[in-house]
Scaffold this active site. Sequence first.
Site, short mmCIF file in Angstrom:
data_model
loop_
_atom_site.label_atom_id
_atom_site.label_comp_id
_atom_site.label_asym_id
_atom_site.label_seq_id
_atom_site.Cartn_x
_atom_site.Cartn_y
_atom_site.Cartn_z
N ARG A 1 0.84 -1.20 0.00
CA ARG A 1 0.00 0.00 0.00
C ARG A 1 0.88 1.26 0.00
O ARG A 1 0.61 2.24 0.68
CB ARG A 1 -0.94 0.02 1.21
CG ARG A 1 -2.23 0.78 0.93
CD ARG A 1 -3.02 1.07 2.19
NE ARG A 1 -4.35 1.56 1.86
CZ ARG A 1 -5.06 2.36 2.60
NH1 ARG A 1 -4.62 2.75 3.76
NH2 ARG A 1 -6.25 2.75 2.22
N ASP B 1 -5.31 2.50 13.00
CA ASP B 1 -5.28 1.57 11.87
C ASP B 1 -3.88 1.02 11.66
O ASP B 1 -2.88 1.58 12.15
CB ASP B 1 -5.75 2.35 10.62
CG ASP B 1 -6.35 1.45 9.55
OD1 ASP B 1 -6.19 0.23 9.63
OD2 ASP B 1 -6.97 2.00 8.61
N CYS C 1 -7.99 -1.31 14.47
CA CYS C 1 -8.33 -1.65 13.10
C CYS C 1 -7.03 -2.08 12.44
O CYS C 1 -5.96 -1.58 12.79
CB CYS C 1 -8.88 -0.40 12.42
SG CYS C 1 -9.12 -0.55 10.65
N ASP D 1 -13.23 -4.74 6.42
CA ASP D 1 -13.57 -3.69 5.44
C ASP D 1 -14.75 -4.11 4.59
O ASP D 1 -15.20 -3.34 3.74
CB ASP D 1 -12.36 -3.38 4.55
CG ASP D 1 -11.41 -2.42 5.25
OD1 ASP D 1 -11.82 -1.83 6.26
OD2 ASP D 1 -10.27 -2.27 4.79
C1 DGJ Z 1 -8.42 0.38 6.36
C2 DGJ Z 1 -9.58 0.48 7.29
O1 DGJ Z 1 -10.07 -0.79 7.57
C3 DGJ Z 1 -10.64 1.35 6.67
O2 DGJ Z 1 -11.77 1.38 7.50
C4 DGJ Z 1 -10.08 2.72 6.46
O3 DGJ Z 1 -9.78 3.31 7.69
C5 DGJ Z 1 -8.84 2.63 5.58
N1 DGJ Z 1 -7.89 1.70 6.11
C6 DGJ Z 1 -8.19 3.98 5.46
O4 DGJ Z 1 -7.01 3.93 4.78
#
Ligand code: DGJ
Length: 741
Positions: A443, A478, A526, A548
Amino acid sequence: MMIQYLESTKQFQLNTQNTTYALAIADDAYLLHIYWGKKLPFTDLTYLLRLKENPFTPTQNERDRACFFDTVPFEYPCGGTGDYREPAFGIEDMGGFRACNLTYLSHRIYCGKPVLQGLPHTFSEIHTPMETLEITMVDKPTGLTVLLSYTVFADSDAIIRSVKVRNDGTESCKLTRVLSCSVDIDNERLDMLTLYGSWARERQVSRVPIGHGKQRIDSLRGESSHQYSPFFALLSPQTTEQQGDAYGFTIIYSGNFFAQAELTQHGTTRAQIGINPDDFVWQLNPTEEFQAPEAVMVYSAEGLGGMSRCYHKLFHRHLIRSQWKDKNRPVLINNWEATYFDFNLEKLQHIAKEAAALGIELFVLDDGWFGHRDSDNCSLGDWKPDERKLPGGLQPLTDTVTELGMRFGLWFEPEMVSPDSDLYRAHPDWAIQIPNRPMTLCRAQYVLDMSREEVRDAIWAQMKQILDNHPISYVKWDMNRQLTELGSAVLPATRQKELWHRYVLGVYDLMERLVTEYPDLLLENCSGGGARFDPGMLYYSPQIWSSDDTDARERLRIQYGASLFMPPSAMGAHVSVCPNHATGRNTPFDTRANVAMNGTFGYELDVTKLSDEDKAAIPEQIHRYHRYSHLVRNGLQYRLGDPFGGSACAAQMHNGWDAWIYVAEDGSEALFTFVQITAEANLRSRKIALAGLQPDAQYQFEWNGQQQTMLGAVLNECGVLIPNLWGDMRSVQIYLQRVNE
Ligand code: DGJ
């Protein structure tokens, strides 16, 4: 007293509410596992060790010592001296030699439990009694001391195990594996249930019979992973959701893990879980200690459901620390699926205003607010608002949000750095990498070396700057890539393999700073969806983004799988738009809400673009969430269906529907949800048996526009009749209240 030691037989017995776990010292030296199952009175069980059938015990039969080692049920097996099954403990001493033999030295039983420094761990609420058995084992030639701890809580059937190693010798020693637990179950016919998956398809259920040999899942990605969850269950072939033996295993850890079941020559199954020994070496110098994460083992005779409810309750009471755990969480709206990176102040203010008018309580600004991040190609590590999108920084937006009476939440990805960032340009060595080897992008980003204090300090200073100067009551933390090219610029060659674990300890340290400095903060973890949906994270955040994939139909599976070992109140679940961004599927708005209510509940959509009909439904959904969410948090969950069409519970062969019920612990109320996954023509109504209601109590509920009263026993055994609904993914939610008659 929950733990007893019987000197005459040298047996330890741990009794929980419904289970017994027994082990013993054999031949004055070896710690052997005897029994784990339904509760027994404190009694001598050592005959189960069969030591008299084949007198292999070294004191009686030194010439067959290897037979002893390879057949007895070791409580914490180590390798190199004759046990050829999978070891739990491995070393390499200064001479390069790997054999090890742990023998019993002493033990103590005490009220309380160990605190695991730097690692998440279970703890007791003030009023819950707990006892710990600590057994000290030694490897005499190296001087290594291994402390095996077993804790039981008065209100749980879980056995919490942990392992601490201390070097009491005079030379350094390398630890090559320190699993958190190993159990030799005296049963050769068991199924292994694991949770596998992928990004946006986490926690799918696999259930297969264990054959001879080893069946293993693991992670070597630096996080617990989308691919496998750090959990498995061993089940008797007949075990269903409601009944039968279920042995659950998980660890309170968020990095590389290893979980394995091995069916051995004499029909015992060795079950193990812990830090992945692959690519793990930890150098332990004299006087130093190494602490392995806690393992949480649960036995239930009430099938998968009994096992899961035990995990839910234990984690809710004894692992989640956040003050939010017992509170109604604010219903949030997250802008990720609404705008992705394409937003400006006006757009966000517009969404916030519409959301507030509908009763939404928390506005979460997701990725893209910092640096010059118009896509995922840059700016991670530069945690300063992007003035192009947000002139004047975050304040104009937080002003709008707070004036609307909402709370404000913000997204961070603290562990990462983009090559295109000021942070990386200033400190390229802060990224995990191997000198003279290309770094793998994922990414478009690299991973910061969280094992280094100065790296953590620098990120912390930036986060603090934002958090101290804005009214932020929620953070989404995250982590969007796995680790590669493991190398730290500051570790010596002999310690490079420690980086996997040091990284996780660094992450925990930063999260600890966050929750300590901002105790009121609601933290949601997350990892690219649900790649760190593990008990370790629960210690810091009461909720974790599950996936997601927000498609309601897919979520039935993801949330079912997650609920096998994690409390539903921790499952981040949102209503999003249709066609769904992950699957293109359309599902009714109401069903999306009913499925998201089986978790933390929120919205992730551009509310300004919703139809009037959907908008009008939101205030009522929020009202229902607040009315019932205490049941999802504190009630007992009974899964009534199986969205995997019976693969988890062989006895429940259907895939046309799913259902679940939350029942208050005192039986006074319940919330039942049914989802018809696929419609079929010409079907009679379905009879869905509820569960967990008090059999002799009357329950009142509204169904088909009419008040009804029925006996709990009837609802549990015969159930309710749900008519064939018109269309796929239709759902029904029924609230039941006990009435006094
Ligand atoms: C991955 C997360 O699971 C999403 O909800 C979101 O926050 C994206 N990253 C943002 O880059």
